[in-house]
Design a protein around this motif. Structure first.
Motif, mmCIF file in Angstrom:
data_model
loop_
_atom_site.group_PDB
_atom_site.id
_atom_site.type_symbol
_atom_site.label_atom_id
_atom_site.label_comp_id
_atom_site.label_asym_id
_atom_site.label_seq_id
_atom_site.Cartn_x
_atom_site.Cartn_y
_atom_site.Cartn_z
ATOM 1 N N GLY A 84 0.812 -1.210 0.000
ATOM 2 C CA GLY A 84 0.000 0.000 0.000
ATOM 3 C C GLY A 84 0.845 1.259 0.000
ATOM 4 O O GLY A 84 2.074 1.218 -0.091
ATOM 5 N N LYS A 117 -3.978 3.580 1.588
ATOM 6 C CA LYS A 117 -4.755 2.655 0.766
ATOM 7 C C LYS A 117 -3.868 1.558 0.198
ATOM 8 O O LYS A 117 -2.658 1.738 0.027
ATOM 9 C CB LYS A 117 -5.466 3.394 -0.371
ATOM 10 C CG LYS A 117 -4.563 4.151 -1.329
ATOM 11 C CD LYS A 117 -5.412 4.885 -2.366
ATOM 12 C CE LYS A 117 -4.551 5.655 -3.348
ATOM 13 N NZ LYS A 117 -5.374 6.354 -4.362
ATOM 14 N N GLY A 118 -4.492 0.412 -0.099
ATOM 15 C CA GLY A 118 -3.751 -0.697 -0.677
ATOM 16 C C GLY A 118 -4.356 -2.038 -0.295
ATOM 17 O O GLY A 118 -5.484 -2.130 0.191
ATOM 18 N N HIS A 119 -3.583 -3.088 -0.523
ATOM 19 C CA HIS A 119 -3.990 -4.467 -0.255
ATOM 20 C C HIS A 119 -3.748 -4.789 1.214
ATOM 21 O O HIS A 119 -2.627 -4.655 1.707
ATOM 22 C CB HIS A 119 -3.184 -5.410 -1.154
ATOM 23 C CG HIS A 119 -3.422 -6.855 -0.886
ATOM 24 N ND1 HIS A 119 -2.508 -7.830 -1.254
ATOM 25 C CD2 HIS A 119 -4.443 -7.520 -0.277
ATOM 26 C CE1 HIS A 119 -2.971 -9.015 -0.893
ATOM 27 N NE2 HIS A 119 -4.141 -8.851 -0.290
ATOM 28 N N TYR A 120 -4.795 -5.226 1.908
ATOM 29 C CA TYR A 120 -4.689 -5.506 3.327
ATOM 30 C C TYR A 120 -5.105 -6.954 3.622
ATOM 31 O O TYR A 120 -5.799 -7.602 2.837
ATOM 32 C CB TYR A 120 -5.612 -4.572 4.126
ATOM 33 C CG TYR A 120 -7.048 -5.065 4.123
ATOM 34 C CD1 TYR A 120 -7.542 -5.843 5.170
ATOM 35 C CD2 TYR A 120 -7.893 -4.830 3.030
ATOM 36 C CE1 TYR A 120 -8.836 -6.348 5.144
ATOM 37 C CE2 TYR A 120 -9.180 -5.326 2.993
ATOM 38 C CZ TYR A 120 -9.648 -6.086 4.057
ATOM 39 O OH TYR A 120 -10.920 -6.598 4.025
ATOM 40 N N HIS A 143 -8.917 -4.905 -0.573
ATOM 41 C CA HIS A 143 -8.390 -3.556 -0.725
ATOM 42 C C HIS A 143 -9.111 -2.618 0.237
ATOM 43 O O HIS A 143 -10.324 -2.730 0.441
ATOM 44 C CB HIS A 143 -8.538 -3.065 -2.154
ATOM 45 C CG HIS A 143 -7.625 -3.765 -3.113
ATOM 46 N ND1 HIS A 143 -7.946 -4.991 -3.672
ATOM 47 C CD2 HIS A 143 -6.393 -3.434 -3.584
ATOM 48 C CE1 HIS A 143 -6.940 -5.376 -4.462
ATOM 49 N NE2 HIS A 143 -5.996 -4.453 -4.424
ATOM 50 N N LYS A 145 -9.160 1.620 1.933
ATOM 51 C CA LYS A 145 -8.750 3.017 1.894
ATOM 52 C C LYS A 145 -9.202 3.662 3.190
ATOM 53 O O LYS A 145 -10.368 3.572 3.573
ATOM 54 C CB LYS A 145 -9.372 3.741 0.702
ATOM 55 C CG LYS A 145 -9.048 5.235 0.642
ATOM 56 C CD LYS A 145 -9.712 5.897 -0.556
ATOM 57 C CE LYS A 145 -9.429 7.384 -0.599
ATOM 58 N NZ LYS A 145 -10.091 8.045 -1.764
ATOM 59 N N ALA A 192 -13.528 -0.648 2.678
ATOM 60 C CA ALA A 192 -12.816 -1.912 2.463
ATOM 61 C C ALA A 192 -13.731 -2.912 1.794
ATOM 62 O O ALA A 192 -14.960 -2.864 1.960
ATOM 63 C CB ALA A 192 -12.298 -2.471 3.788
#
Length: 261
Positions: A84, A117-120, A143, A145, A192
């Motif tokens: 992220g 933000k990003g891949h969690y 994903h 934010k 999310a």
């Protein structure tokens, strides 16, 4: 081929020149001119935030990449930002900055509006989840934010003037002894996907609960996230600058009387 190589050499030379020019053009301040010192720090963050400082191997600050950054919140929630970014640090406002070189103490206050933000991934299981959402566990892999407004952080940090073998004097901070406090003015908004409550996809239910109760949740669980942000930004990036750029570039006084190894 010669023209192409010449262009590469010219580009690298231009980058080095621009970076050197930036360091040489930093405002120079008296030790007790705290407004000037605050402006130096603000200038450093805003001008270097986008491109970094290549000749000192300092990476860009904004956006800041996050890779496999893990936060465990009181053994209740385990969240990992797999891949992220954080945006907004470049526009942080420096509300206050002061140093006392004789006492070796400094104080700094920042206010930032941040977007993460990003891949969690996330895993959680507790009585609290059952009470709030009616399920026993939460897990997610998708994903996200998060928008966090008006993050106001106060730092008190120990430092000293360090004379090195190159003959230069640098500002050296002891980051293990930094003390800080913070508050979040808001708003705090999370979005999310692929977030489950038990076996049921419940992204909207879970994020709505967080958004509606963020002040309570951040009061109880926010500290690990703020600590991680401080480690990633203040300790690594800010410390990188002061470790590599000699104090004479931004302080007028000769610091030799205060310097030690």
């Amino acid at each position: 081929m010669f023209v192409k190589n010449l262009a590469v050499v010219f580009s690298l030379t231009l980058v080095t020149f621009c970076n050197s020019s930036f360091i040489e053009d930093l405002p120079k301040c008296h030790l007790e001119d705290f407004d000037c010192l605050k402006d130096v720090y603000q200038t450093m963050i805003r001008k270097m935030g986008k491109e970094g400082l290549k000749e000192f191997n300092i990476p860009p600050l904004d956006p800041m990449k996050l890779t496999n950054v893990n936060v465990n919140v009181h053994n209740l929630v385990n969240v990992t930002m797999v891949d992220g970014i954080v945006k907004g640090i470049r526009d942080c406002v420096f509300d206050a900055f002061s140093i006392d070189i004789k006492e070796g103490r400094g104080h700094q206050e920042n206010t930032c509006d941040l977007v993460i933000k990003g891949h969690y991934t996330a895993e959680a299981s507790s009585d609290l989840i059952a009470a709030l959402l009616g399920g026993s566990s939460i897990h997610g892999d998708g994903h996200a934010k998060v928008t966090v407004g008006q993050v106001h952080v106060k730092f008190d940090f120990p430092f000293y003037a360090q004379k090195r073998d190159d003959g230069e004097i640098y500002i050296k901070c002891n980051y293990d002894l930094v003390k800080y406090d913070y508050d979040i003015g808001g708003p705090f908004v999370i979005k999310a996907d692929n977030l489950y409550l038990g076996d049921k996809e419940s992204s909207k239910l879970i994020t709505d609960m967080i958004n509606q109760n963020w002040r309570i949740l951040m009061t109880g669980f926010g500290q690990p996230f703020i600590t991680k942000a401080i480690e990633e930004f203040y300790f690594k990036w800010s410390g990188n600058f002061f470790d590599k750029v000699a104090a004479r570039h931004f302080i007028i006084e000769d610091l030799s009387p205060y310097a030690r190894p």
